[in-house]
Design a protein around this motif. Structure first.
Motif, PDB file in Angstrom:
ATOM      1  N   SER A  94      70.989  37.804   6.477  1.00  0.00           N
ATOM      2  CA  SER A  94      70.852  38.001   8.020  1.00  0.00           C
ATOM      3  C   SER A  94      72.333  37.845   8.526  1.00  0.00           C
ATOM      4  N   ALA A  95      72.549  38.535   9.561  1.00  0.00           N
ATOM      5  CA  ALA A  95      73.740  38.710  10.297  1.00  0.00           C
ATOM      6  C   ALA A  95      73.709  38.505  11.633  1.00  0.00           C
ATOM      7  N   ILE A  96      74.734  37.899  12.275  1.00  0.00           N
ATOM      8  CA  ILE A  96      74.968  37.793  13.651  1.00  0.00           C
ATOM      9  C   ILE A  96      76.169  38.312  14.066  1.00  0.00           C
ATOM     10  N   ALA A  97      76.354  38.557  15.403  1.00  0.00           N
ATOM     11  CA  ALA A  97      77.451  39.025  15.891  1.00  0.00           C
ATOM     12  C   ALA A  97      77.991  38.395  17.328  1.00  0.00           C
ATOM     13  N   ASN A  98      79.301  38.125  17.623  1.00  0.00           N
ATOM     14  CA  ASN A  98      79.806  37.409  18.582  1.00  0.00           C
ATOM     15  C   ASN A  98      79.932  38.556  19.690  1.00  0.00           C
ATOM     16  N   LEU A  99      79.162  38.175  20.909  1.00  0.00           N
ATOM     17  CA  LEU A  99      79.052  39.216  21.887  1.00  0.00           C
ATOM     18  C   LEU A  99      80.216  38.973  22.946  1.00  0.00           C
ATOM     19  N   ASN A 100      80.900  37.949  22.697  1.00  0.00           N
ATOM     20  CA  ASN A 100      82.175  37.540  23.860  1.00  0.00           C
ATOM     21  C   ASN A 100      81.909  38.146  25.192  1.00  0.00           C
ATOM     22  N   VAL A 101      80.518  37.282  25.509  1.00  0.00           N
ATOM     23  CA  VAL A 101      80.313  37.360  27.014  1.00  0.00           C
ATOM     24  C   VAL A 101      80.082  35.847  27.495  1.00  0.00           C
ATOM     25  N   ARG A 102      80.111  35.725  28.644  1.00  0.00           N
ATOM     26  CA  ARG A 102      80.093  34.151  29.360  1.00  0.00           C
ATOM     27  C   ARG A 102      78.354  34.071  29.472  1.00  0.00           C
ATOM     28  N   VAL A 103      77.929  32.746  29.270  1.00  0.00           N
ATOM     29  CA  VAL A 103      76.886  32.203  29.343  1.00  0.00           C
ATOM     30  C   VAL A 103      76.766  31.334  30.462  1.00  0.00           C
ATOM     31  N   LEU A 104      76.076  31.448  31.451  1.00  0.00           N
ATOM     32  CA  LEU A 104      75.777  30.371  32.738  1.00  0.00           C
ATOM     33  C   LEU A 104      74.467  29.838  32.836  1.00  0.00           C
ATOM     34  N   ARG A 105      74.159  28.675  33.368  1.00  0.00           N
ATOM     35  CA  ARG A 105      72.862  28.246  33.754  1.00  0.00           C
ATOM     36  C   ARG A 105      72.352  28.991  34.932  1.00  0.00           C
ATOM     37  N   THR A 106      73.307  29.226  35.711  1.00  0.00           N
ATOM     38  CA  THR A 106      72.869  29.982  36.996  1.00  0.00           C
ATOM     39  C   THR A 106      74.197  30.667  37.561  1.00  0.00           C
ATOM     40  N   ASP A 107      74.219  31.589  38.414  1.00  0.00           N
ATOM     41  CA  ASP A 107      75.115  32.447  38.789  1.00  0.00           C
ATOM     42  C   ASP A 107      76.063  31.493  39.696  1.00  0.00           C
ATOM     43  N   LEU A 108      75.735  30.265  39.875  1.00  0.00           N
ATOM     44  CA  LEU A 108      76.454  29.527  40.898  1.00  0.00           C
ATOM     45  C   LEU A 108      76.965  28.347  40.007  1.00  0.00           C
ATOM     46  N   SER A 109      76.803  28.249  38.730  1.00  0.00           N
ATOM     47  CA  SER A 109      77.456  27.340  37.766  1.00  0.00           C
ATOM     48  C   SER A 109      78.755  27.312  37.730  1.00  0.00           C
ATOM     49  N   ASP A 110      79.611  26.356  37.346  1.00  0.00           N
ATOM     50  CA  ASP A 110      80.995  26.394  37.008  1.00  0.00           C
ATOM     51  C   ASP A 110      80.983  26.849  35.636  1.00  0.00           C
ATOM     52  N   PRO A 111      81.920  28.037  35.273  1.00  0.00           N
ATOM     53  CA  PRO A 111      82.045  28.454  33.734  1.00  0.00           C
ATOM     54  C   PRO A 111      82.300  27.469  33.012  1.00  0.00           C
ATOM     55  N   ALA A 170      59.103  29.582  31.760  1.00  0.00           N
ATOM     56  CA  ALA A 170      60.300  29.574  30.959  1.00  0.00           C
ATOM     57  C   ALA A 170      61.409  29.694  31.818  1.00  0.00           C
ATOM     58  N   PRO A 171      62.596  28.956  31.540  1.00  0.00           N
ATOM     59  CA  PRO A 171      63.666  28.901  32.441  1.00  0.00           C
ATOM     60  C   PRO A 171      64.403  30.249  31.999  1.00  0.00           C
ATOM     61  N   ARG A 172      65.563  30.792  32.899  1.00  0.00           N
ATOM     62  CA  ARG A 172      66.188  31.698  32.815  1.00  0.00           C
ATOM     63  C   ARG A 172      67.715  31.483  32.734  1.00  0.00           C
ATOM     64  N   ILE A 173      68.525  32.139  31.937  1.00  0.00           N
ATOM     65  CA  ILE A 173      69.881  31.663  32.119  1.00  0.00           C
ATOM     66  C   ILE A 173      70.778  33.181  32.340  1.00  0.00           C
ATOM     67  N   ARG A 174      71.860  33.230  32.696  1.00  0.00           N
ATOM     68  CA  ARG A 174      72.891  34.252  32.778  1.00  0.00           C
ATOM     69  C   ARG A 174      73.613  34.521  31.563  1.00  0.00           C
ATOM     70  N   VAL A 175      73.504  35.497  30.950  1.00  0.00           N
ATOM     71  CA  VAL A 175      74.169  35.973  29.776  1.00  0.00           C
ATOM     72  C   VAL A 175      74.977  37.227  30.221  1.00  0.00           C
ATOM     73  N   GLY A 176      76.360  37.137  30.225  1.00  0.00           N
ATOM     74  CA  GLY A 176      77.110  38.143  30.787  1.00  0.00           C
ATOM     75  C   GLY A 176      76.681  38.625  32.132  1.00  0.00           C
ATOM     76  N   THR A 177      76.281  39.867  32.328  1.00  0.00           N
ATOM     77  CA  THR A 177      75.857  40.346  33.563  1.00  0.00           C
ATOM     78  C   THR A 177      74.456  40.422  33.957  1.00  0.00           C
ATOM     79  N   GLY A 178      73.722  39.800  32.843  1.00  0.00           N
ATOM     80  CA  GLY A 178      72.225  39.906  33.069  1.00  0.00           C
ATOM     81  C   GLY A 178      71.542  38.563  33.057  1.00  0.00           C
ATOM     82  N   TRP A 179      70.259  38.484  33.342  1.00  0.00           N
ATOM     83  CA  TRP A 179      69.349  37.319  33.341  1.00  0.00           C
ATOM     84  C   TRP A 179      68.470  37.436  32.024  1.00  0.00           C
ATOM     85  N   PHE A 180      68.558  36.452  31.217  1.00  0.00           N
ATOM     86  CA  PHE A 180      67.652  36.486  30.098  1.00  0.00           C
ATOM     87  C   PHE A 180      66.695  35.054  29.976  1.00  0.00           C
TER      88      PHE A 180
END
Length: 392
Positions: A94-111, A170-180
């Protein structure tokens, strides 16, 4: 053939006419063979349990990734996992790929709070390829990998402050510019720490939501352990035939070396204990047969006087010794099997008795009987009829 059948009948008659002595003599062999089965069966079950635990850590897993002289990641072919699966000893890939995007708990979280968390594109077969498991929730599926859903590595979940997943909330987190939406959390995976610190996004969702181009950066594979080094040698040329030097492959884990070391240690232990057990049983049979010759001189003299040759007498006593050992071997084999399997079940180990040990136990009992009865048989055959009858 007739001579052999007659020897078996006479040998069995000698065993049957002295039941107490036969039982005591066979008991020594039974204890020896039972010990042989126990000292092979119980450690084999324990080793099988240890092997299972070590394999669960990923002793058969290799990791391949691209990188140039400046240590910068190099993209692998889009069909990298499929290319690796064509290698004979490979069982999963199986393969993975680094997306090089920021992950945040919320859009107000400290990076800076989640600086160590990486976002990786993954496919549903990743979990089986790395012997992974879940501590909460579910893993990506063929349906959910197209949706904005993620699975958190064990360490990443702790850093993000998410300890469990409830499907209703289910909790949501911010990955890049979207919510997941978080659908699962991985159990600890000590041999793949990069996955423990990652947020896994479905391959198709990464394409549609995060602009992922489809080129993996790392390939994980499971292969037959005995062929792991051979697979490692051909992996770079398989992934990049034009420049195999740009593909680096991890070394087999230290857990695999530990696993192989325990196998060698157990094998040496088996041989030593089995040899001692068989020698003890053989001494008991030899002692019984020597005493039997001394007590049955009249029988020997009468048989010789009636025309039996020295070879007939030798064969009779040799057959009797082999029968004694064979009966003891069967009894010991049965007791050893019950004991080793019962012990394994009590300890919760996978029941395992090496078939070579069972065969060696029966064969060893017969050989021990033959060797132990050889001297008494020769001694009986050397008695002249007149000497044997005069000694009574």
């Amino acid at each position: 053939m007739t001579r052999l059948l007659d020897a078996l009948a006479l040998g069995w008659l000698g065993v049957r006419n002295r039941p107490a002595r036969a039982v005591m003599s066979a008991l020594g062999v039974a204890l020896g063979i039972g010990t042989l089965v126990l000292v092979t069966g119980i450690p084999a079950s324990g080793q099988a349990s240890l092997d299972r635990q070590l394999t669960a850590l990923g002793t058969d897993v290799l990791q391949a990734q691209g990188g140039d002289v400046s240590q910068q990641p190099v993209e692998l072919p889009t069909a990298a996992a499929a290319m690796v699966r064509r290698i004979g000893p490979v069982e999963r890939a199986s393969a993975i790929a680094n997306l090089n995007v920021r992950v945040l708990r919320t859009d107000l979280s400290d990076p800076n709070d989640t600086a160590g968390v990486s976002a990786l594109a993954a496919t549903p077969d990743l979990l089986t390829a790395v012997h992974g498991s879940l501590s909460s929730g579910v893993f990506l599926t063929a349906a959910s990998e197209r949706l904005p859903a993620v699975v958190l590595g064990h360490t990443a979940a702790q850093w993000l402050g998410i300890t469990s997943v409830d499907a209703a909330q289910a909790p949501r987190i911010r990955v890049g510019t979207g919510w997941f939406t978080v659908v699962g959390i991985l159990a600890p995976m000590p041999l793949t720490p990069e996955l423990e610190q990652a947020v896994l996004v479905g391959w198709d969702a990464a394409r549609s939501e995060l602009g992922f181009g489809g080129h993996p950066t790392v390939v994980y594979l499971r292969a037959v352990e005995s062929q792991l080094e051979a697979v490692r040698d051909v992996l770079p040329a398989t992934l990049d035939p034009a420049a195999p030097g740009l593909v680096s492959v991890s070394r087999p884990s230290e857990a695999l070396a530990a696993k192989r070391a325990t196998q060698g240690t157990f094998s040496a232990l088996f041989l030593g204990l089995a040899a001692v057990a068989l020698v003890v049983g053989g001494i008991g049979v030899a002692n019984t047969m020597i005493v039997s010759v001394l007590e049955r001189r009249r029988e020997i003299g009468l048989r010789r006087a009636l025309g039996a040759t020295r070879g007939d007498v030798r064969l009779q006593f040799l057959t009797e010794a082999v029968l004694l050992s064979g009966l003891g071997g069967l009894a010991g084999l049965g007791g050893g099997l019950v004991g080793s399997l019962g012990y394994a079940m009590v300890r919760g180990w996978p029941p395992e008795v090496p078939l070579p040990a069972v065969g060696a136990g029966l064969l060893g009992a017969l050989i021990v009987g033959a060797v132990a009865g050889l001297y008494p048989a020769v001694r009986a055959a050397r008695l002249a009829p007149t000497q044997a009858l005069a000694a009574v």
